[in-house]
Design a protein around this motif. Structure first.
Motif, PDB file in Angstrom:
ATOM      1  N   TYR A   1      -2.256   6.524  -3.483  1.00 29.39           N
ATOM      2  CA  TYR A   1      -3.324   7.486  -3.776  1.00 29.39           C
ATOM      3  C   TYR A   1      -4.579   6.779  -4.278  1.00 29.39           C
ATOM      4  CZ  TYR A   1      -5.742  11.557  -5.594  1.00 29.39           C
ATOM      5  OH  TYR A   1      -6.689  12.522  -5.830  1.00 29.39           O
ATOM      6  N   LEU A   2      -4.420   5.861  -5.203  1.00 31.11           N
ATOM      7  CA  LEU A   2      -5.582   5.141  -5.730  1.00 31.11           C
ATOM      8  C   LEU A   2      -6.256   4.303  -4.648  1.00 31.11           C
ATOM      9  CD1 LEU A   2      -4.765   3.812  -9.330  1.00 31.11           C
ATOM     10  CD2 LEU A   2      -6.616   5.341  -8.624  1.00 31.11           C
ATOM     11  N   GLY A   3      -5.446   3.646  -3.813  1.00 35.93           N
ATOM     12  CA  GLY A   3      -6.008   2.845  -2.726  1.00 35.93           C
ATOM     13  C   GLY A   3      -6.797   3.701  -1.764  1.00 35.93           C
ATOM     14  N   GLY A   4      -6.234   4.855  -1.386  1.00 34.14           N
ATOM     15  CA  GLY A   4      -6.953   5.761  -0.497  1.00 34.14           C
ATOM     16  C   GLY A   4      -8.228   6.278  -1.135  1.00 34.14           C
ATOM     17  N   SER A   5      -8.186   6.511  -2.451  1.00 33.97           N
ATOM     18  CA  SER A   5      -9.357   7.025  -3.156  1.00 33.97           C
ATOM     19  C   SER A   5     -10.502   6.017  -3.166  1.00 33.97           C
ATOM     20  CB  SER A   5      -8.987   7.398  -4.595  1.00 33.97           C
ATOM     21  OG  SER A   5      -8.034   8.434  -4.623  1.00 33.97           O
TER      22      SER A   5
ATOM     23  N   TRP B   1      -8.942   3.646   6.837  1.00 36.16           N
ATOM     24  CA  TRP B   1      -8.078   3.094   5.791  1.00 36.16           C
ATOM     25  C   TRP B   1      -7.757   4.137   4.733  1.00 36.16           C
ATOM     26  CZ3 TRP B   1      -5.472  -0.987   6.884  1.00 36.16           C
ATOM     27  CH2 TRP B   1      -6.001  -1.926   7.766  1.00 36.16           C
ATOM     28  N   ALA B   2      -8.741   4.988   4.407  1.00 35.68           N
ATOM     29  CA  ALA B   2      -8.487   6.046   3.432  1.00 35.68           C
ATOM     30  C   ALA B   2      -7.380   6.978   3.929  1.00 35.68           C
ATOM     31  CB  ALA B   2      -9.766   6.836   3.158  1.00 35.68           C
ATOM     32  N   CYS B   3      -7.475   7.376   5.191  1.00 33.90           N
ATOM     33  CA  CYS B   3      -6.474   8.277   5.777  1.00 33.90           C
ATOM     34  C   CYS B   3      -5.109   7.612   5.866  1.00 33.90           C
ATOM     35  CB  CYS B   3      -6.933   8.741   7.154  1.00 33.90           C
ATOM     36  SG  CYS B   3      -8.351   9.864   7.126  1.00 33.90           S
ATOM     37  N   LEU B   4      -5.098   6.313   6.192  1.00 35.88           N
ATOM     38  CA  LEU B   4      -3.830   5.585   6.275  1.00 35.88           C
ATOM     39  C   LEU B   4      -3.121   5.579   4.927  1.00 35.88           C
ATOM     40  CD1 LEU B   4      -1.835   3.720   7.782  1.00 35.88           C
ATOM     41  CD2 LEU B   4      -3.282   1.793   7.102  1.00 35.88           C
ATOM     42  N   LEU B   5      -3.866   5.270   3.855  1.00 36.91           N
ATOM     43  CA  LEU B   5      -3.261   5.196   2.525  1.00 36.91           C
ATOM     44  C   LEU B   5      -2.904   6.576   1.979  1.00 36.91           C
ATOM     45  CD1 LEU B   5      -5.550   2.398   1.080  1.00 36.91           C
ATOM     46  CD2 LEU B   5      -3.095   2.225   1.516  1.00 36.91           C
ATOM     47  N   TYR B   6      -3.761   7.577   2.235  1.00 40.99           N
ATOM     48  CA  TYR B   6      -3.433   8.930   1.802  1.00 40.99           C
ATOM     49  C   TYR B   6      -2.216   9.459   2.558  1.00 40.99           C
ATOM     50  CZ  TYR B   6      -7.389   9.966  -1.265  1.00 40.99           C
ATOM     51  OH  TYR B   6      -8.282   9.998  -2.316  1.00 40.99           O
ATOM     52  N   SER B   7      -2.066   9.041   3.797  1.00 41.48           N
ATOM     53  CA  SER B   7      -0.880   9.432   4.556  1.00 41.48           C
ATOM     54  C   SER B   7       0.372   8.809   3.932  1.00 41.48           C
ATOM     55  CB  SER B   7      -1.015   8.985   6.014  1.00 41.48           C
ATOM     56  OG  SER B   7       0.138   9.331   6.752  1.00 41.48           O
ATOM     57  N   GLY B   8       0.255   7.539   3.518  1.00 37.16           N
ATOM     58  CA  GLY B   8       1.360   6.897   2.812  1.00 37.16           C
ATOM     59  C   GLY B   8       1.714   7.649   1.547  1.00 37.16           C
ATOM     60  N   TYR B   9       0.680   8.116   0.844  1.00 33.53           N
ATOM     61  CA  TYR B   9       0.900   8.915  -0.364  1.00 33.53           C
ATOM     62  C   TYR B   9       1.635  10.217  -0.029  1.00 33.53           C
ATOM     63  CZ  TYR B   9      -0.460  12.639  -3.618  1.00 33.53           C
ATOM     64  OH  TYR B   9      -0.465  13.729  -4.450  1.00 33.53           O
ATOM     65  N   ALA B  10       1.172  10.913   1.018  1.00 27.50           N
ATOM     66  CA  ALA B  10       1.751  12.211   1.382  1.00 27.50           C
ATOM     67  C   ALA B  10       3.206  12.072   1.820  1.00 27.50           C
ATOM     68  CB  ALA B  10       0.924  12.858   2.486  1.00 27.50           C
TER      69      ALA B  10
ATOM     70  N   GLY C   1       7.514  15.227 -10.356  1.00 32.35           N
ATOM     71  CA  GLY C   1       7.044  14.076  -9.594  1.00 32.35           C
ATOM     72  C   GLY C   1       5.538  13.985  -9.585  1.00 32.35           C
ATOM     73  N   TRP C   2       4.872  15.138  -9.384  1.00 32.37           N
ATOM     74  CA  TRP C   2       3.408  15.163  -9.388  1.00 32.37           C
ATOM     75  C   TRP C   2       2.850  14.691 -10.721  1.00 32.37           C
ATOM     76  CZ3 TRP C   2       0.320  18.368 -12.521  1.00 32.37           C
ATOM     77  CH2 TRP C   2      -1.052  18.337 -12.219  1.00 32.37           C
ATOM     78  N   LEU C   3       3.476  15.122 -11.814  1.00 33.99           N
ATOM     79  CA  LEU C   3       2.995  14.733 -13.136  1.00 33.99           C
ATOM     80  C   LEU C   3       3.180  13.236 -13.365  1.00 33.99           C
ATOM     81  CD1 LEU C   3       1.817  15.585 -15.825  1.00 33.99           C
ATOM     82  CD2 LEU C   3       4.134  16.039 -16.649  1.00 33.99           C
ATOM     83  N   TRP C   4       4.334  12.698 -12.965  1.00 32.54           N
ATOM     84  CA  TRP C   4       4.570  11.265 -13.138  1.00 32.54           C
ATOM     85  C   TRP C   4       3.586  10.437 -12.311  1.00 32.54           C
ATOM     86  CZ3 TRP C   4       7.072   9.014 -16.884  1.00 32.54           C
ATOM     87  CH2 TRP C   4       8.081   9.696 -17.549  1.00 32.54           C
ATOM     88  N   VAL C   5       3.285  10.892 -11.111  1.00 40.90           N
ATOM     89  CA  VAL C   5       2.303  10.175 -10.274  1.00 40.90           C
ATOM     90  C   VAL C   5       0.950  10.134 -10.969  1.00 40.90           C
ATOM     91  CG1 VAL C   5       0.951  10.293  -8.135  1.00 40.90           C
ATOM     92  CG2 VAL C   5       3.424  10.603  -8.057  1.00 40.90           C
TER      93      VAL C   5
ATOM     94  N   PHE D   1       0.912   7.649 -13.791  1.00 40.46           N
ATOM     95  CA  PHE D   1       0.753   6.285 -13.273  1.00 40.46           C
ATOM     96  C   PHE D   1      -0.695   6.019 -12.873  1.00 40.46           C
ATOM     97  CE2 PHE D   1       5.468   6.213 -12.160  1.00 40.46           C
ATOM     98  CZ  PHE D   1       5.766   5.303 -13.160  1.00 40.46           C
ATOM     99  N   ILE D   2      -1.347   7.015 -12.250  1.00 46.42           N
ATOM    100  CA  ILE D   2      -2.752   6.857 -11.876  1.00 46.42           C
ATOM    101  C   ILE D   2      -3.606   6.621 -13.118  1.00 46.42           C
ATOM    102  CG2 ILE D   2      -4.768   8.096 -10.973  1.00 46.42           C
ATOM    103  CD1 ILE D   2      -2.873   9.426  -8.956  1.00 46.42           C
ATOM    104  N   MET D   3      -3.314   7.358 -14.188  1.00 49.92           N
ATOM    105  CA  MET D   3      -4.052   7.187 -15.441  1.00 49.92           C
ATOM    106  C   MET D   3      -3.865   5.782 -16.008  1.00 49.92           C
ATOM    107  SD  MET D   3      -3.583   9.260 -19.043  1.00 49.92           S
ATOM    108  CE  MET D   3      -1.971   8.479 -19.329  1.00 49.92           C
TER     109      MET D   3
END
Length: 213
Positions: free
Chosen positions: A73-77, A153-162, A177-181, A184-186
Motif C-alpha cells: 500500500y505504501l509503495g503504491g501510494s 507501478w502504482a496499480c501494480l503495487l495496489y493490486s498486490g495490496y488488494a 486485518g484492516w486495522l493492523w495494516v 503498520f503503515i503508521m
C-alpha cells in the motif's frame, strides 16, 4: 447485490480523496514522501478502535502477510501521489482501471480464478477505457499521459495490496486485518524522513503540513 452499492460508495469516497490529495500535493505539500509520512502518522487516531471493539491478534505468518500488505500500500501510494503532481485527477481516476489487469493475473496464477463470459467483456471494456484515458491530443499528435508509467507501478503495487489483503481476509477477521495494516503503515511512514532531502522539504512545507496536523 449489496456489494455493488458498497463498491460504488467506496469509489465515490475514493474520488473525493483523490481531489483532496490533488489540492494538497499541488499547492501545499510538494514532496510526496512528506505527505505520505504525515498521512500515515494520522493513523494514530485509529488506535481507540482497539478499546471500542474486539480486535483479533494474528499469528506470526498472518502478521507477516499484513506487514507485506502495508508495504504494498505504501509503495503504491508513493507512485500514486507522484502521478497526481503530473496529471489531472480526472485522468488519474480513470487510470485506476489498469488495476484489474494485475488483479486478474495474480488471482489466476495464485488461486486459478477465472472470469465468466460477461465478466470478460467487462474486463476488456475497463482495460480499453484505461488505455484511451492515457492518450492526449497535443500539438497535432497523440501523446501518452505523463503519468502512465508512474500509474502502472502504482496499480501494480495496489493490486498486490488488494490480492494479499483479500487472501488474509479469508483466514483472518477483515476489520482486524484492516486495522493492523493501518498500524503498520503508521509505523513505516516516518521512515521517509530518514532522507535528508525529505527532512528539508518537511521544514519548507511546514505551513502545508500544519494544515493536516
Amino acid at each position: 447485490m449489496n456489494w455493488l452499492f458498497l463498491a460504488i460508495g467506496a469509489c465515490f469516497l475514493w474520488a473525493s480523496v483523490n481531489v483532496g490529495e490533488k489540492y494538497l500535493v499541488s499547492g501545499r505539500i510538494k514532496n510526496p514522501f512528506v505527505y505520505l509520512c504525515l498521512a500515515g502518522c494520522l493513523n494514530i487516531f485509529l488506535l481507540p478502535i482497539f478499546f471500542l471493539t474486539k480486535i483479533d491478534i494474528p499469528n506470526w505468518p498472518t502478521l507477516g502477510l499484513l506487514f507485506l500488505t502495508a508495504i504494498f500500500y505504501l509503495g503504491g501510494s508513493v507512485f500514486y501521489v507522484s502521478a497526481l503532481k503530473k496529471e489531472e485527477v480526472s485522468r488519474i481516476n480513470i487510470l485506476w482501471q489498469l488495476i484489474p489487469i494485475f488483479n486478474f493475473t495474480f488471482v489466476y496464477i495464485l488461486f486459478r480464478e477465472t472470469l465468466t463470459h460477461n465478466q470478460t467483456w467487462a474486463f476488456i471494456i475497463l482495460v480499453v477505457g484505461g488505455i484511451l484515458a492515457s492518450i492526449h491530443w497535443k500539438t497535432n499528435q497523440w501523446r501518452w499521459s505523463k503519468a502512465l508509467l508512474i500509474m502502472f507501478w502504482a496499480c501494480l503495487l495496489y493490486s498486490g495490496y488488494a490480492v494479499t489483503f483479500d487472501y488474509v481476509s479469508r483466514i483472518f477477521d477483515p476489520l482486524s486485518g484492516w486495522l493492523w495494516v493501518n498500524i503498520f503503515i503508521m509505523l513505516l511512514a516516518p521512515v521517509f524522513l530518514m532522507s535528508v532531502k525529505n527532512r528539508k522539504d518537511f521544514e519548507q512545507d511546514r505551513e502545508g503540513c500544519d494544515m493536516l496536523i
